[in-house]
Enzyme design. Structure first.
Site, PDB file in Angstrom:
ATOM      1  N   TRP A  39     -15.689  23.689  -1.989  1.00 16.65           N
ATOM      2  CA  TRP A  39     -16.452  24.797  -2.561  1.00 16.65           C
ATOM      3  C   TRP A  39     -15.629  26.076  -2.664  1.00 16.65           C
ATOM      4  O   TRP A  39     -16.103  27.086  -3.150  1.00 16.65           O
ATOM      5  CB  TRP A  39     -17.736  25.040  -1.768  1.00 16.65           C
ATOM      6  N   ARG A  40     -14.376  26.010  -2.186  1.00 17.62           N
ATOM      7  CA  ARG A  40     -13.527  27.201  -2.314  1.00 17.62           C
ATOM      8  C   ARG A  40     -12.863  27.262  -3.680  1.00 17.62           C
ATOM      9  O   ARG A  40     -12.192  28.223  -4.002  1.00 17.62           O
ATOM     10  CB  ARG A  40     -12.469  27.202  -1.221  1.00 17.62           C
ATOM     11  N   GLU A  96     -22.962  26.959   1.652  1.00 19.51           N
ATOM     12  CA  GLU A  96     -23.249  27.760   2.857  1.00 19.51           C
ATOM     13  C   GLU A  96     -24.499  27.258   3.572  1.00 19.51           C
ATOM     14  O   GLU A  96     -24.542  27.208   4.807  1.00 19.51           O
ATOM     15  CB  GLU A  96     -23.428  29.245   2.497  1.00 19.51           C
ATOM     16  N   LEU A 126     -29.290  15.185   7.364  1.00 14.92           N
ATOM     17  CA  LEU A 126     -28.666  16.473   7.704  1.00 14.92           C
ATOM     18  C   LEU A 126     -29.485  17.245   8.744  1.00 14.92           C
ATOM     19  O   LEU A 126     -28.961  18.110   9.425  1.00 14.92           O
ATOM     20  CB  LEU A 126     -28.589  17.360   6.454  1.00 14.92           C
ATOM     21  N   GLY A 127     -30.776  16.926   8.822  1.00 14.24           N
ATOM     22  CA  GLY A 127     -31.638  17.654   9.752  1.00 14.24           C
ATOM     23  C   GLY A 127     -31.967  19.055   9.237  1.00 14.24           C
ATOM     24  O   GLY A 127     -31.525  19.441   8.148  1.00 14.24           O
ATOM     25  N   TYR A 128     -32.722  19.798  10.014  1.00 14.18           N
ATOM     26  CA  TYR A 128     -33.133  21.159   9.648  1.00 14.18           C
ATOM     27  C   TYR A 128     -33.651  21.199   8.201  1.00 14.18           C
ATOM     28  O   TYR A 128     -33.097  21.868   7.336  1.00 14.18           O
ATOM     29  CB  TYR A 128     -31.979  22.151   9.830  1.00 14.18           C
ATOM     30  N   TYR A 163     -26.171  36.655   6.675  1.00 15.29           N
ATOM     31  CA  TYR A 163     -24.892  35.948   6.629  1.00 15.29           C
ATOM     32  C   TYR A 163     -24.658  35.303   5.256  1.00 15.29           C
ATOM     33  O   TYR A 163     -23.625  35.507   4.622  1.00 15.29           O
ATOM     34  CB  TYR A 163     -24.843  34.880   7.733  1.00 15.29           C
ATOM     35  N   ASP A 212     -21.630  35.865  11.709  1.00 13.05           N
ATOM     36  CA  ASP A 212     -22.346  34.718  12.272  1.00 13.05           C
ATOM     37  C   ASP A 212     -21.811  34.484  13.676  1.00 13.05           C
ATOM     38  O   ASP A 212     -21.081  35.319  14.224  1.00 13.05           O
ATOM     39  CB  ASP A 212     -22.176  33.474  11.379  1.00 13.05           C
ATOM     40  N   CYS A 265      -5.261  30.142  22.087  1.00 17.35           N
ATOM     41  CA  CYS A 265      -4.669  31.477  22.266  1.00 17.35           C
ATOM     42  C   CYS A 265      -3.147  31.449  22.125  1.00 17.35           C
ATOM     43  O   CYS A 265      -2.549  32.397  21.617  1.00 17.35           O
ATOM     44  CB  CYS A 265      -5.057  32.047  23.620  1.00 17.35           C
ATOM     45  N   CYS A 306      -5.471  41.140  21.176  1.00 12.18           N
ATOM     46  CA  CYS A 306      -6.722  40.615  21.733  1.00 12.18           C
ATOM     47  C   CYS A 306      -6.959  41.158  23.138  1.00 12.18           C
ATOM     48  O   CYS A 306      -6.209  40.861  24.076  1.00 12.18           O
ATOM     49  CB  CYS A 306      -6.667  39.089  21.753  1.00 12.18           C
TER      50      CYS A 306
END
Ligand code: SF4
Length: 356
Positions: free
Chosen positions: A27-28, A40, A83-85, A123, A141, A202, A211
């Site tokens: 999707w980019r 998204e 996918l749920g939700y 978001y 987010d 890190c 940081c």
């Protein structure tokens, strides 16, 4: 020690890193707001590997807002299955109709219009506005909360209004105004690949020198997340009844989970219950009214975890002999066994069907 003076350096390091290490996501390749929106929404609470296939299938079936708006809700839910939700699927469908009715079928470009669409929060609106329309809105987010809290050593809870406000302000100040979409994608990738919730990388991090959490050896403590999620336990007993090549389903309604999805006849109990206990309940008597005895062909236990609920489920497959008449009560209806795959079902039932 503060990082406030270093914001432009952090932004430029992030963009450089993204140029070399950013993820190559399908999707980019687009600035089509419809496709960015769908990607998204799919990626909310879904991993990229799993979301990619759903994205392609969704875009192939509904290539634009009009085709989605014209679809039946069952078709959209079916495509979302696994996918749920499912509220996400119902919302994208409703929002597509909103675009057709209120914006002449053209996806809006202003942030205030985008955020007025059903299921689109701050978001997603920031992601669409910045990536598709170059608008200067920073995405915020869980990834961004984590990255900013660590970089700037923020010890306020990310659930407190002061903590949220501070992180949002810093996120907005880090935004590259010439290319906000690219910056937003950079910070999302950085949170997903480098500054991860557990074991952030890190030692390979280009922002290590800036940081505060790293400098103060506090990476494991940040962000401060003091919210306790209370989990509700529920006990579901599904009856996969088969009779003369038919299966029986009902449609969920009301405001409970999995609204408008299909399921086997269900008895929910307030506590765990075995079959002997179930047999004594009124819903069981109604479900098998007129049958003198029931024999269980197969029994399967599945525990299904949702964000705020644990669903402890027992599936019973019951085969009623063909020479015995069976008339289910109420809203329960009959379909041929082969038609079962055409009905959108919850991830829990999907799991069961994959196993048996
Ligand atoms: Fe995140 Fe570690 Fe980099 Fe700090 S040094 S930004 S904690 S990955």
């Amino acid at each position: 020690m503060t990082n406030r003076g270093n914001n432009s350096k952090i932004t430029s390091l992030l963009l450089d890193w993204y140029g070399k290490e950013g993820r190559d996501l399908p999707w980019r390749e687009t600035t089509d707001p419809y496709k960015i929106w769908i990607s998204e929404i799919i990626l909310q609470q879904t991993r990229v590997v799993q979301g990619r296939d759903y994205y392609f299938r969704f875009i192939e079936k509904f290539p634009n807002v009009k085709s989605l708006a014209n679809a039946e809700e069952d078709e959209v839910l079916k495509l979302w299955q696994g996918l749920g939700y499912y509220t996400r699927a119902r919302n994208v469908h409703a929002a597509a109709k909103q675009v057709m009715d209120s914006f002449n079928g053209i996806f809006p470009s202003a942030y205030s219009d985008i955020i007025s669409l059903k299921g689109i929060g701050e978001y997603t609106a920031a992601a669409i506005a910045s990536i598709a329309f170059n608008e200067p809105y920073a995405v915020v987010d869980g990834n961004v909360f984590r990255v900013v809290a660590r970089l700037f050593g923020i010890t306020l809870s990310i659930h407190s209004s002061e903590g949220k406000k501070m992180i949002k302000e810093i996120a907005q100040s880090l935004l590259n105004r010439e290319d906000p979409g690219r910056y937003n994608q950079a910070v999302m990738d950085f949170g997903a690949l480098i500054c991860t919730p557990a074991q952030p990388k890190c030692m390979a991090c280009v922002l290590q020198d800036h940081c505060m959490a790293f400098a103060g050896n506090r990476v494991g403590e940040l962000p401060v997340n003091d919210r306790k999620i209370s989990i509700r336990n529920r006990y579901f007993h599904y009856f996969h009844i088969q009779h003369n090549g038919n299966t029986f389903l009902q449609k969920r309604n009301g405001s409970d989970i999995w609204k408008n999805l299909f399921e086997f006849p269900l008895i929910e109990t307030p506590e765990p219950a075995d079959f002997t206990l179930l047999e004594k309940t009124e819903p069981f008597r109604q479900l098998f009214h007129g049958l003198s005895s029931i024999s269980i062909d197969h029994r399967l236990a599945i525990r299904h975890q949702l964000t705020h609920q644990a669903i402890h489920t027992l599936f019973y497959r019951i085969i009623i002999p063909g020479n015995i008449p069976y008339n289910p009560p109420g809203e329960i209806f009959k379909i041929e066994n082969e038609q079962l795959s055409e009905y959108p079902v919850s991830r829990l039932i999907h799991k069961y069907l994959e196993i048996i």
